[in-house]
Design a protein around this motif. Structure first.
Motif, PDB file in Angstrom:
ATOM      1  N   GLY A  40       0.884  -1.001   0.089  1.00 14.00           N
ATOM      2  CA  GLY A  40       0.071   0.256   0.161  1.00 14.00           C
ATOM      3  C   GLY A  40       1.043   1.320   0.073  1.00 14.00           C
ATOM      4  N   ASP A  41       0.664   2.235   1.045  1.00 11.17           N
ATOM      5  CA  ASP A  41       1.655   3.425   1.136  1.00 11.17           C
ATOM      6  C   ASP A  41       2.608   3.134   2.006  1.00 11.17           C
ATOM      7  N   GLY A  42       2.748   2.163   2.622  1.00 12.34           N
ATOM      8  CA  GLY A  42       3.931   1.580   3.437  1.00 12.34           C
ATOM      9  C   GLY A  42       4.631   0.504   3.036  1.00 12.34           C
ATOM     10  N   THR A  43       5.274   0.032   4.145  1.00 11.30           N
ATOM     11  CA  THR A  43       6.088  -1.439   3.852  1.00 11.30           C
ATOM     12  C   THR A  43       5.947  -2.399   4.836  1.00 11.30           C
ATOM     13  N   PHE A  56      13.804  -0.454  14.586  1.00 11.34           N
ATOM     14  CA  PHE A  56      13.686   0.726  13.793  1.00 11.34           C
ATOM     15  C   PHE A  56      12.788   0.806  12.592  1.00 11.34           C
ATOM     16  N   GLU A  57      12.457  -0.562  11.931  1.00 12.33           N
ATOM     17  CA  GLU A  57      11.443  -0.393  11.040  1.00 12.33           C
ATOM     18  C   GLU A  57      10.132  -0.124  11.608  1.00 12.33           C
ATOM     19  N   ASP A  58       9.870  -0.807  12.765  1.00 13.88           N
ATOM     20  CA  ASP A  58       8.612  -0.549  13.584  1.00 13.88           C
ATOM     21  C   ASP A  58       8.409   0.998  13.832  1.00 13.88           C
ATOM     22  N   LEU A  59       9.496   1.647  14.145  1.00  9.39           N
ATOM     23  CA  LEU A  59       9.359   3.194  14.655  1.00  9.39           C
ATOM     24  C   LEU A  59       9.268   4.001  13.430  1.00  9.39           C
ATOM     25  N   GLN A  60       9.714   3.577  12.273  1.00  9.24           N
ATOM     26  CA  GLN A  60       9.593   4.290  10.938  1.00  9.24           C
ATOM     27  C   GLN A  60       8.091   4.279  10.461  1.00  9.24           C
ATOM     28  N   LEU A  63       5.646   6.188  12.958  1.00 13.47           N
ATOM     29  CA  LEU A  63       5.839   7.605  13.000  1.00 13.47           C
ATOM     30  C   LEU A  63       5.346   8.142  11.668  1.00 13.47           C
ATOM     31  N   GLY A  64       5.429   7.146  10.738  1.00 14.67           N
ATOM     32  CA  GLY A  64       5.277   7.616   9.142  1.00 14.67           C
ATOM     33  C   GLY A  64       6.147   8.337   8.700  1.00 14.67           C
ATOM     34  N   GLU A  65       7.285   8.415   9.070  1.00 12.12           N
ATOM     35  CA  GLU A  65       8.440   9.305   8.513  1.00 12.12           C
ATOM     36  C   GLU A  65       9.751   8.628   8.829  1.00 12.12           C
ATOM     37  N   GLY A  66      10.855   9.058   8.048  1.00 13.16           N
ATOM     38  CA  GLY A  66      12.178   8.571   8.228  1.00 13.16           C
ATOM     39  C   GLY A  66      12.600   8.397   6.740  1.00 13.16           C
ATOM     40  N   PRO A  67      14.056   7.938   6.665  1.00 11.78           N
ATOM     41  CA  PRO A  67      14.832   7.575   5.521  1.00 11.78           C
ATOM     42  C   PRO A  67      14.027   6.530   4.633  1.00 11.78           C
ATOM     43  N   GLY A  68      13.562   5.560   5.315  1.00  8.95           N
ATOM     44  CA  GLY A  68      12.944   4.623   4.696  1.00  8.95           C
ATOM     45  C   GLY A  68      11.666   5.067   3.723  1.00  8.95           C
ATOM     46  N   PRO A  69      10.674   5.563   4.471  1.00  5.35           N
ATOM     47  CA  PRO A  69       9.498   6.070   3.658  1.00  5.35           C
ATOM     48  C   PRO A  69       9.888   7.045   2.841  1.00  5.35           C
ATOM     49  N   ASP A  70      10.955   7.754   2.655  1.00  4.68           N
ATOM     50  CA  ASP A  70      11.544   8.893   1.955  1.00  4.68           C
ATOM     51  C   ASP A  70      12.041   8.150   0.627  1.00  4.68           C
ATOM     52  N   THR A  71      12.650   6.924   0.681  1.00  2.00           N
ATOM     53  CA  THR A  71      13.155   6.136  -0.231  1.00  2.00           C
ATOM     54  C   THR A  71      12.469   5.719  -0.841  1.00  2.00           C
ATOM     55  N   LEU A  72      11.123   5.086  -0.267  1.00  2.00           N
ATOM     56  CA  LEU A  72      10.106   4.483  -0.952  1.00  2.00           C
ATOM     57  C   LEU A  72       9.366   5.351  -1.956  1.00  2.00           C
ATOM     58  N   ARG A  73       9.098   6.666  -1.397  1.00  2.00           N
ATOM     59  CA  ARG A  73       8.592   7.541  -2.194  1.00  2.00           C
ATOM     60  C   ARG A  73       9.305   8.075  -3.423  1.00  2.00           C
ATOM     61  N   SER A  74      10.458   8.359  -3.194  1.00  2.00           N
ATOM     62  CA  SER A  74      11.236   9.036  -4.010  1.00  2.00           C
ATOM     63  C   SER A  74      12.049   8.050  -5.384  1.00  2.00           C
ATOM     64  N   GLY A  75      12.241   6.815  -4.653  1.00  2.00           N
ATOM     65  CA  GLY A  75      13.011   6.085  -5.543  1.00  2.00           C
ATOM     66  C   GLY A  75      14.544   6.178  -5.584  1.00  2.00           C
ATOM     67  N   ALA A  93      10.637  13.481  15.000  1.00  2.00           N
ATOM     68  CA  ALA A  93      10.520  12.793  16.422  1.00  2.00           C
ATOM     69  C   ALA A  93      11.524  11.346  16.256  1.00  2.00           C
ATOM     70  N   LEU A  94      11.918  10.994  14.865  1.00  2.00           N
ATOM     71  CA  LEU A  94      12.559   9.739  14.779  1.00  2.00           C
ATOM     72  C   LEU A  94      13.978  10.083  15.114  1.00  2.00           C
TER      73      LEU A  94
END
Length: 234
Positions: A40-43, A56-60, A63-75, A93-94
């Motif tokens: 979906g919109d996450g991982t 760390f994956e659970d924390l991202q 919070l719905g934020e972090g380098p992982g979500p940014d990478t997923l959105r931007s590629g 918060a992260l």
């Protein structure tokens, strides 16, 4: 890393991808690796080489934020050699909650414009990856993508990917659906309430969702989680 990649190409079941991520962490000079697939919109985390990367994956996710979500959105890669030095308006918060993780390096998994997931490397101490390590990580991300997609070979099905017995966030999806019905809100709103309660209570979101599913916790419209006054019946 060459040895890690050779192991990943083997189809006899050994080593499994979980073993490869642990070996890959050592080859890259980081403390842990995590492989998460787009959901979906996450991982959805499939493999984490240790508990630090899983937390760390659970924390991202919470919070719905972090380098992982940014990478997923931007590629694109997101390389953070020191979380403590990240500007406060980026992932406010992260940086405060990510202990003991100090450095994070996220690499996109995909083919062209198609995003499959994210390979995340974490360190407990600050410090940048070398150019060679970044190159190795990109090669590993590409190899994992090929493994997950089966290289286009009919016999390389999902069964060959040695997935976990259950999806790590299955209970989150279940709790989100239950809360959506209970509060008559959309699924995204229900998930936001679960995330907010997990963050404010300082508990892993999976634990909160287990309590919701088992009816040990009921979230009201004011987001305050309270135990039910009596056992509910289906």
């Amino acid at each position: 890393m060459a040895e890690v990649l050779r192991g990943l190409e083997r189809r006899d079941g050994t080593p499994q991808v979980a073993d490869v991520t642990a070996a890959g962490a050592s080859a890259l000079g980081v403390d842990a690796l995590a492989v998460s697939l787009r959901a979906g919109d996450g991982t959805e985390p499939l493999w984490c080489s240790d508990e630090t990367s899983r937390r760390f994956e659970d924390l991202q996710f919470t919070l719905g934020e972090g380098p992982g979500p940014d990478t997923l959105r931007s590629g694109a890669m997101v390389l953070v050699p020191d979380l403590a030095q990240v500007r406060s308006d980026r992932w406010a918060a992260l940086a405060e909650e990510a202990t003991p993780v100090r450095a994070v390096f996220c690499f996109p998994m995909g083919i062209g414009a198609i995003s499959v997931g994210v390979l995340t490397a974490v360190r407990r101490t600050p410090g940048a990856l070398t150019t060679s390590q970044v190159g190795d990580a990109l090669v590993l991300a590409a190899a994992l993508t090929a493994r997950l997609l089966g290289n286009g070979e009919p016999e390389a099905t999902a069964a060959s990917l040695d997935p976990p017995h259950t999806l790590h966030r299955a209970v989150v999806h279940q709790a989100t659906g239950m809360l959506s019905v209970q509060l008559a809100v959309s699924l995204p709103q229900a998930l936001l309430r679960l995330r907010a309660h997990a963050f404010s209570s300082g508990r892993p979101i999976a634990d909160v969702c287990h309590d919701v599913v088992e009816r040990r916790l009921r979230l009201e419209h004011d987001d305050n989680g309270t135990p039910p006054p009596h056992a509910e019946k289906d």
